[in-house]
Design an enzyme around this catalytic site. Structure first.
Site, PDB file in Angstrom:
ATOM      1  N   HIS A   1       5.863   3.997   1.020  1.00  0.00           N
ATOM      2  CA  HIS A   1       6.977   5.292   0.947  1.00  0.00           C
ATOM      3  C   HIS A   1       7.376   5.703   2.243  1.00  0.00           C
ATOM      4  O   HIS A   1       8.789   5.979   2.055  1.00  0.00           O
ATOM      5  CB  HIS A   1       5.613   6.699   0.645  1.00  0.00           C
TER       6      HIS A   1
ATOM      7  N   HIS B   1       4.483   0.539  -5.414  1.00  0.00           N
ATOM      8  CA  HIS B   1       3.772  -0.890  -5.679  1.00  0.00           C
ATOM      9  C   HIS B   1       3.235  -0.798  -7.262  1.00  0.00           C
ATOM     10  O   HIS B   1       3.285   0.092  -8.137  1.00  0.00           O
ATOM     11  CB  HIS B   1       2.419  -0.956  -4.578  1.00  0.00           C
TER      12      HIS B   1
ATOM     13  N   LEU C   1       0.751  -1.055   0.001  1.00  0.00           N
ATOM     14  CA  LEU C   1      -0.066  -0.032  -0.116  1.00  0.00           C
ATOM     15  C   LEU C   1       0.869   1.240  -0.048  1.00  0.00           C
ATOM     16  O   LEU C   1       1.969   1.148   0.178  1.00  0.00           O
ATOM     17  CB  LEU C   1      -0.899   0.044   1.231  1.00  0.00           C
ATOM     18  N   THR C   2       0.444   2.449  -0.221  1.00  0.00           N
ATOM     19  CA  THR C   2       0.994   3.608  -0.543  1.00  0.00           C
ATOM     20  C   THR C   2       1.948   4.228   0.759  1.00  0.00           C
ATOM     21  O   THR C   2       2.992   4.405   0.620  1.00  0.00           O
ATOM     22  CB  THR C   2      -0.036   4.761  -1.012  1.00  0.00           C
ATOM     23  N   PHE C   3       1.061   4.281   1.818  1.00  0.00           N
ATOM     24  CA  PHE C   3       1.879   5.003   2.985  1.00  0.00           C
ATOM     25  C   PHE C   3       2.891   4.132   3.537  1.00  0.00           C
ATOM     26  O   PHE C   3       3.968   4.404   3.868  1.00  0.00           O
ATOM     27  CB  PHE C   3       0.953   5.494   4.007  1.00  0.00           C
TER      28      PHE C   3
END
Length: 399
Positions: free
Chosen positions: A68, A235, A63-65
């Site tokens: 990152h 991702h 997932l994004t957070f």
């Protein structure tokens, strides 16, 4: 001889308050590894062919957070604490962290379990400017980036680049020695229309135009040849299979658990309902698999942090776990998702690294994204914090 070369590449230069070359770190959200092979991105291809490139495996959950923060700390989500895009912490009862909640996103409490590279670098006198990078608006360990921007969605890549380059248009002593940029629209197009859509193609072309704008801007400022550029995704993306979507309301009564749905869903049973929730989830399902947090497969490196919920369910690629609170909502059938098993090639993203400290024409083997952090610290000549990454996995890319 090869062993000696790798050893030399992997040794960290002595720390300095003024890195020899500027670092530009760029994230293309939702940049699936094979997007680079579609013939739509000549500027990215130029950097890849004249630098180093290879497929990169995200951390779980993809997932994004979480990813990152992994990229800028070198720690897996289970170690840096951003264990999902939505999460709770027993130290903050009744509070939920969500991407859309700016109060929580900008609260250093959620980020303080790790130290992002800009905090470490600035303690050594290296100025870092961040344009939209997740976490960069929070005060982490009492520090913020030298320059940072409040997040705005759907900003064209060329505009993001222009705003970032403007931070170099000051006297040399005031310029950042490292800059991060973040592009969001490839991910949005993948979610809305699927990874093989014309909309994804258009978003890739817009990103590539932004990269062209960056190259031209660096040349105009006489910085070309003095900058190491690291381009990464967080991702990949896979198309939805709407016939496999899972409605939690069909499995559990609405008052039995707090549920965070999605591709990797979390379940916090309500007091006294633990056995009922476990009985419903910890059995075979057609389109997902569930575990107690302590039983999550070791290859995911996930399940020890206090924020990981007691039960985690992972959907099969293309499926989606719909929480009861969103029972009247479904992901777009024609769209796509990520968050699945990071060992699925459709979750892979990519690294391109180019610049004076990079060997040209290098193709890297698939590696884990925790390795990006020691690479960027090496390029900045700043000693890395302890992490889960290994510089030696990317040593072939280094001069």
């Amino acid at each position: 001889m090869a062993a000696l070369i790798l050893s030399a590449c992997a040794s960290l230069p002595s720390e300095t308050s003024s890195p020899r070359h500027t670092l530009i770190l760029i994230s293309i959200d939702g940049w699936r590894a094979d997007y680079q092979t579609r013939g739509l991105t000549p500027n990215l291809s130029y950097l890849a062919e004249n630098g180093a490139t290879g497929p990169m495996r995200p951390s779980f959950p993809s997932l994004t957070f979480p990813n990152h923060y992994t990229l800028v700390t070198g720690k897996r989500p289970d170690h840096h604490g951003i264990v999902g895009n939505t999460m709770r912490d027993p130290q903050r009862p009744g509070v939920t962290f969500r991407l859309s909640d700016r109060e929580q996103v900008t609260d250093g409490f959620w980020w303080n379990d790790a130290e992002p590279f800009w905090v470490t670098a600035q303690a050594k006198g290296v100025k870092v400017a961040t344009m939209f990078w997740p976490g960069s608006e929070a005060e982490i360990h009492g520090a913020r980036p030298y320059k940072y921007a409040t997040f705005e969605d759907h900003v064209p890549p060329a505009t993001v680049v222009e705003r970032g380059l403007a931070w170099f248009d000051v006297p040399e002593a005031e310029r950042p020695q490292a800059l991060t940029l973040y592009f969001s629209d490839v991910d949005h197009a993948g979610h809305d229309f699927g990874p093989d859509s014309p909309e994804v193609a258009a978003s890739l072309q817009a990103v590539d135009e932004g990269i062209g704008h960056l190259i031209a801007g660096l040349k105009a400022r006489r910085l070309w040849g003095k900058v190491n550029i690291v381009i990464i995704g967080d991702h990949g993306m896979t198309r939805h299979k709407p016939e496999t979507f899972i409605k939690v309301a069909d499995l559990l009564p609405p008052d039995s658990a707090t549920v965070y749905g999605g591709q990797a869903a979390g379940f916090i049973p309500n007091p006294g309902r633990e056995k009922q929730v476990e009985a419903a989830l910890l059995k075979p399902h057609a389109h997902m698999q569930c575990w107690r947090k302590q039983d999550i497969p070791a290859r995911f490196h996930y399940g020890t942090h206090r924020r990981v919920p007691p039960i985690v369910c992972l959907a099969n690629p293309g499926s989606y776990i719909v929480a009861p609170s969103r029972d009247d909502w479904m992901p777009k059938p024609q769209g796509g998702s990520h968050g699945y098993d990071p060992y699925n090639p459709e979750m892979f993203t990519r690294l391109i690294v180019f610049g004076p400290d990079i060997r040209p024409g290098v193709t890297l083997k698939t590696f884990d994204n925790v390795d990006v952090y020691p690479l960027i610290m090496h390029l900045m000549h700043v000693k890395a914090q302890p992490s889960d990454g290994r510089l030696r996995d990317l040593a072939p890319a280094l001069r």
